[in-house]
Design an enzyme around this catalytic site. Structure first.
Site, PDB file in Angstrom:
ATOM      1  CG  LEU A 218      66.742  55.382  44.383  1.00 17.88           C
ATOM      2  CD1 LEU A 218      65.721  56.311  45.480  1.00 17.88           C
ATOM      3  CD2 LEU A 218      66.749  56.141  43.249  1.00 17.88           C
ATOM      4  CG  ASP A 219      73.623  55.654  43.092  1.00 21.21           C
ATOM      5  OD1 ASP A 219      73.562  54.476  42.574  1.00 21.21           O
ATOM      6  OD2 ASP A 219      73.998  56.629  42.308  1.00 21.21           O
ATOM      7  NE  ARG A 220      76.522  53.871  51.650  1.00 21.24           N
ATOM      8  CZ  ARG A 220      76.724  53.217  52.664  1.00 21.24           C
ATOM      9  NH1 ARG A 220      76.103  53.383  53.745  1.00 21.24           N
ATOM     10  NH2 ARG A 220      77.301  51.885  52.562  1.00 21.24           N
TER      11      ARG A 220
END
Length: 309
Positions: free
Chosen positions: A146-148
């Site tokens: 998942l993106d930051r």
């Protein structure tokens, strides 16, 4: 190996000052039945409590699944240290774990995996430190990301074989993966599908309506609510490419709130308004259906209730 085995009815192996009560598995059995047989007089409710409290280990890995299949040669341990295996972290919580996988929910702002510039403040590092408390040789293996700035549910493998099984068969194993997002503007359609070819350029992802050598990416969307100049969206991934939802929402002319990289100029929540709320898959080893779902973030709900001034 045979010398370490014991016959049914013998007392469990224990050592002075041992942190565990240990039982050797000599015949196939489900974990619940095994513990009730080995721990004379223990009730099903008490066994479930031990599993819930994360003090039951199989081959040095915490096991919370009552019907986990044991095979001869395995070792079941009951921890004597009540708080030894507790997991507490302000940016992440564990939803499920067994000998093969760990499913977590992470908050926005936490990287999923280590990078050259950031190795310690990541979900991967936090989980590695946690599983090493169970056994020094333990570690977790990355399956997806998942993106930051995206919050929500994700999964890690406990060994390389399981990691390869998940990565090589992701499309067949994961049968439902959904996100909720708030996008800028009021969405024109109630539902639809975005289909394009995405190319990763390291700092951003570009999209093409025709095959230009990129990777085919498909996102299904449904508009849940329109309010205050925003739209609350449910998004189902048919493919899982880097920044896929963010790019596809930009293509529709409605970027995700807080997503400056892909064209959004407003950030009312002071975060990227994207959350992975549902993950459903077949267990990579047992084949059992596993379904995990979290509520929409409360900040998302509050924003959609606000009235324009």
């Amino acid at each position: 190996m045979e010398r370490n085995r014991r016959t049914v009815g013998q007392r469990p192996q224990t050592r002075p000052n041992s942190k565990y009560t240990e039982f050797n598995v000599t015949e196939p059995a489900e974990l619940m039945a095994f513990l009730m047989k080995k721990m004379d007089g223990i009730s099903r409710t008490r066994v479930k409590a031990l599993l819930t409290n994360r003090v039951v280990l199989v081959n040095n890995n915490i096991q919370t699944q009552y019907n986990f299949a044991l095979v001869p040669g395995m070792k079941v341990q009951i921890s004597r240290s009540k708080n030894m295996h507790e997991f507490k972290h302000r940016m992440m919580k564990i939803l499920y774990e067994d000998a093969y996988i760990i499913v977590v929910e992470k908050k926005e702002g936490l990287l999923s995996v280590a990078t050259d510039r950031q190795k310690e403040r990541t979900a991967q590092h936090v989980l590695n430190e946690y599983v090493k408390r169970q056994n020094r040789g333990n570690r977790v293996f990355v399956v997806h990301r998942l993106d930051r700035e995206t919050s929500g549910i994700m999964m890690y493998a406990r060994d390389e074989k399981t990691q390869h099984t998940l990565r090589d068969n992701w499309q067949e194993i994961v049968y439902d993966r959904r996100y909720v997002a708030i996008v800028d503007g009021e969405m024109e359609k109630d539902q639809g599908t975005v289909r394009s070819w995405l190319t990763d350029h390291t700092f951003y992802v570009s999209s093409s309506p025709v095959d230009d050598g990129g990777r085919l990416s498909i996102t299904h969307y449904r508009t849940i609510k329109r309010a205050n100049g925003y739209s609350l969206m449910e998004l189902q991934l048919e493919t899982g490419r880097k920044n896929q939802i963010r790019v596809h929402m930009q293509e529709l002319g409605h970027p995700v709130l807080g997503d400056e990289r892909y064209g959004c100029e407003v950030n009312p929540l002071d975060r990227l308004a994207l959350h992975a709320f549902k993950l459903c898959f077949y267990h990579p080893v047992t084949g059992e259906k596993m379904e995990f779902e979290t509520p929409y973030p409360s900040a998302f709900k509050s924003l959609m209730l606000k009235k324009q001034q």
